[in-house]
Write a protein that holds these residues in place. Structure first.
Motif, short mmCIF file in Angstrom:
data_model
loop_
_atom_site.label_atom_id
_atom_site.label_comp_id
_atom_site.label_asym_id
_atom_site.label_seq_id
_atom_site.Cartn_x
_atom_site.Cartn_y
_atom_site.Cartn_z
N THR A 87 2.64 61.67 -50.57
CA THR A 87 2.07 62.92 -51.08
C THR A 87 1.34 62.60 -52.39
N ARG A 88 0.09 62.97 -52.46
CA ARG A 88 -0.68 62.74 -53.69
C ARG A 88 -0.52 63.98 -54.57
N VAL A 89 -0.03 63.78 -55.78
CA VAL A 89 0.20 64.87 -56.72
C VAL A 89 -0.78 64.72 -57.89
N PRO A 90 -1.82 65.57 -57.97
CA PRO A 90 -2.79 65.46 -59.07
C PRO A 90 -2.11 65.75 -60.42
N LYS A 91 -2.47 64.99 -61.46
CA LYS A 91 -1.86 65.15 -62.78
C LYS A 91 -2.90 65.43 -63.86
N ASP A 92 -3.87 64.58 -64.02
CA ASP A 92 -4.90 64.69 -65.06
C ASP A 92 -4.29 64.89 -66.45
N GLU A 93 -3.34 64.02 -66.81
CA GLU A 93 -2.69 64.07 -68.11
C GLU A 93 -3.06 62.83 -68.91
N GLU A 94 -3.26 63.00 -70.18
CA GLU A 94 -3.50 61.84 -71.04
C GLU A 94 -2.15 61.24 -71.40
N LEU B 48 13.08 59.60 -53.48
CA LEU B 48 11.66 59.70 -53.83
C LEU B 48 11.30 58.61 -54.83
N THR B 49 10.28 57.82 -54.53
CA THR B 49 9.76 56.81 -55.45
C THR B 49 8.42 57.31 -55.97
N ILE B 50 8.25 57.31 -57.29
CA ILE B 50 7.03 57.83 -57.91
C ILE B 50 6.28 56.67 -58.55
N ILE B 51 5.02 56.48 -58.09
CA ILE B 51 4.17 55.40 -58.59
C ILE B 51 2.99 56.04 -59.34
N PRO B 52 2.84 55.74 -60.62
CA PRO B 52 1.71 56.33 -61.36
C PRO B 52 0.39 55.64 -61.00
N VAL B 53 -0.69 56.43 -60.91
CA VAL B 53 -2.04 55.91 -60.68
C VAL B 53 -2.84 56.26 -61.93
N LEU B 54 -3.47 55.24 -62.54
CA LEU B 54 -4.14 55.42 -63.83
C LEU B 54 -5.63 55.12 -63.73
N GLU B 55 -6.36 55.68 -64.68
CA GLU B 55 -7.75 55.29 -64.86
C GLU B 55 -8.07 55.39 -66.34
N GLU B 56 -8.98 54.58 -66.76
CA GLU B 56 -9.44 54.68 -68.14
C GLU B 56 -10.70 55.54 -68.15
N ARG B 57 -10.78 56.42 -69.14
CA ARG B 57 -11.96 57.27 -69.29
C ARG B 57 -12.55 57.01 -70.67
N LEU C 116 -3.16 59.84 -66.88
CA LEU C 116 -2.40 59.78 -65.63
C LEU C 116 -3.16 60.65 -64.65
N VAL C 117 -3.76 60.02 -63.65
CA VAL C 117 -4.63 60.71 -62.72
C VAL C 117 -3.81 61.39 -61.62
N GLU C 118 -2.88 60.67 -61.08
CA GLU C 118 -2.03 61.24 -60.04
C GLU C 118 -0.80 60.38 -59.90
N GLU C 119 0.16 60.89 -59.17
CA GLU C 119 1.35 60.12 -58.82
C GLU C 119 1.41 60.07 -57.30
#
Length: 128
Positions: free
Chosen positions: A51-58, A71-80, A89-92
């Protein structure tokens, strides 16, 4: 003539003579028996639901991968690029594992060796 009396000394010896005599005969026969059987067991399968959970948090640093129950939660990041570089934090990805047990039946052949032993008493045969 002399008056000496002579007595002979005799020694007996025993000798044992051995000979082989058949007293019985044994016949051994082996045969292989095959039996068709159905082996039953259960196989285990794991399914992963994502399940992709949108976050959009700095965030100031990379969050750790964490586990909450099954439940295993893996953070997905991007640099802006914002006047300065910040980490968001873009999504988990939430991974939930479920386990199913599925019965299986596999036909197979089992082999077993059978032994038949037959004895023939030769002494009783001679007496008849």
């Amino acid at each position: 003539m002399s008056d000496d009396l002579r007595i002979p000394i005799v020694k007996e010896e025993a000798t044992v003579i051995k000979r082989s005599v058949e007293t019985e005969r044994v016949s051994v026969r082996t045969s292989t028996e095959e039996e068709q059987v159905l082996v039953r067991d259960a196989v285990r399968r794991e399914h992963v639901e994502i399940t992709r959970v949108p976050k959009d948090e700095e965030v100031s640093k990379t969050p750790d991968i964490r586990t909450e129950g099954d439940l295993t939660i893996i953070p997905v990041l991007e640099e802006r690029l914002v006047i300065e570089k910040r980490l968001f934090l873009v999504e988990e990805l939430h991974l939930r594992r479920t386990v199913d047990h599925e019965p299986v039946e596999l036909p197979t052949t089992l082999r077993r060796t059978r032994v038949d032993v037959e004895r023939e008493d030769l002494e009783q045969k001679e007496q008849k």
